[in-house]
Design a protein around this motif. Structure first.
Motif, short mmCIF file in Angstrom:
data_model
loop_
_atom_site.label_atom_id
_atom_site.label_comp_id
_atom_site.label_asym_id
_atom_site.label_seq_id
_atom_site.Cartn_x
_atom_site.Cartn_y
_atom_site.Cartn_z
N ARG A 32 0.80 -1.18 0.11
CA ARG A 32 -0.02 -0.19 -0.01
C ARG A 32 0.93 1.23 -0.06
O ARG A 32 0.52 2.30 -0.56
CB ARG A 32 -0.93 0.02 1.25
N ARG B 103 1.35 0.00 -6.18
CA ARG B 103 0.17 0.57 -6.17
C ARG B 103 -0.34 0.85 -7.88
O ARG B 103 -1.25 0.53 -8.45
CB ARG B 103 0.19 1.91 -5.86
N ARG B 104 0.91 1.09 -8.62
CA ARG B 104 0.73 1.08 -10.01
C ARG B 104 0.32 0.16 -10.79
O ARG B 104 -0.29 0.03 -11.79
CB ARG B 104 2.17 1.97 -10.78
N GLN C 101 -3.09 -0.76 -9.97
CA GLN C 101 -3.90 -0.04 -10.84
C GLN C 101 -4.18 -0.50 -12.18
O GLN C 101 -5.13 -0.57 -12.72
CB GLN C 101 -3.64 1.57 -10.76
N GLU C 102 -3.17 -1.03 -12.82
CA GLU C 102 -3.05 -1.54 -13.92
C GLU C 102 -3.85 -2.88 -14.12
O GLU C 102 -4.41 -3.12 -14.97
CB GLU C 102 -1.57 -1.93 -14.57
N THR D 159 -6.33 -3.78 -12.37
CA THR D 159 -7.77 -3.71 -11.83
C THR D 159 -8.26 -2.81 -12.79
O THR D 159 -9.58 -2.80 -12.86
CB THR D 159 -7.69 -3.30 -10.51
N THR E 88 -8.43 0.51 -12.15
CA THR E 88 -9.03 1.58 -11.51
C THR E 88 -7.82 2.56 -10.74
O THR E 88 -6.79 2.04 -10.61
CB THR E 88 -10.04 1.06 -10.12
N ASP E 89 -8.41 3.65 -10.24
CA ASP E 89 -7.12 4.47 -9.90
C ASP E 89 -7.28 3.91 -8.08
O ASP E 89 -8.35 3.82 -7.46
CB ASP E 89 -7.83 5.91 -9.57
N ILE E 90 -6.17 3.69 -7.58
CA ILE E 90 -6.03 3.35 -6.31
C ILE E 90 -5.39 4.58 -5.48
O ILE E 90 -4.17 4.85 -5.49
CB ILE E 90 -5.02 2.24 -6.13
N ASP E 91 -6.22 5.10 -4.79
CA ASP E 91 -6.01 6.14 -3.81
C ASP E 91 -5.00 5.79 -2.53
O ASP E 91 -5.61 5.01 -2.04
CB ASP E 91 -7.09 7.04 -3.44
N TYR F 132 -8.80 -1.34 -0.44
CA TYR F 132 -7.65 -1.81 -0.89
C TYR F 132 -7.50 -3.45 -1.22
O TYR F 132 -7.15 -3.69 -1.94
CB TYR F 132 -6.37 -1.25 -0.07
N ALA G 97 -9.31 -4.26 -4.31
CA ALA G 97 -8.35 -4.15 -5.45
C ALA G 97 -7.58 -5.46 -5.58
O ALA G 97 -7.42 -5.80 -6.57
CB ALA G 97 -7.89 -2.74 -5.33
#
Length: 101
Positions: free
Chosen positions: A26, A32-33, A36-37, A39, A41-44, A52, A55
């Motif tokens: 995390r 995280r990148r 995101q790829e 899923t 989706t943007d992972i804040d 999280y 995801a």
């Protein structure tokens, strides 16, 4: 995307090692990148732990599907190779049309 009424919350047992790994991933920009790829989706970085984990679950399910598809394609390719080899064996044993002339 699923509507809120379709959402079910489940208990998920996590070991101390799981928690350490998740905390590291995390905090990691690279993890995280990649997440995101995987899923789409943007992972804040400030997202809730539940989102999280969701995801990570989505990424795992995607990876499982891809591996299952790869295995299926490999099995189909092997079957195709077996069929091709069998056709070639039969063709080699066949007497050519011109042989009976």
């Amino acid at each position: 995307m699923k509507e809120a009424r379709d959402t079910v919350r489940k208990s998920l047992p996590l070991t101390a090692a799981d928690l350490r790994d998740l905390a590291f991933m995390r905090r990691s920009t690279e993890y995280r990148r990649v997440l995101q790829e995987m899923t789409g989706t943007d992972i804040d970085p400030e997202a809730s732990e539940a989102s999280y984990l969701h995801a990570v679950l989505e990424a795992g399910l995607t990876a499982l599907r891809e591996r299952a598809e790869e295995a299926g394609y490999a099995a189909m390719a092997a079957q195709q190779q077996d069929t091709t080899a069998e056709r070639q064996r039969v063709a080699r044993r066949r007497i050519p049309d011109w042989a009976n002339e």
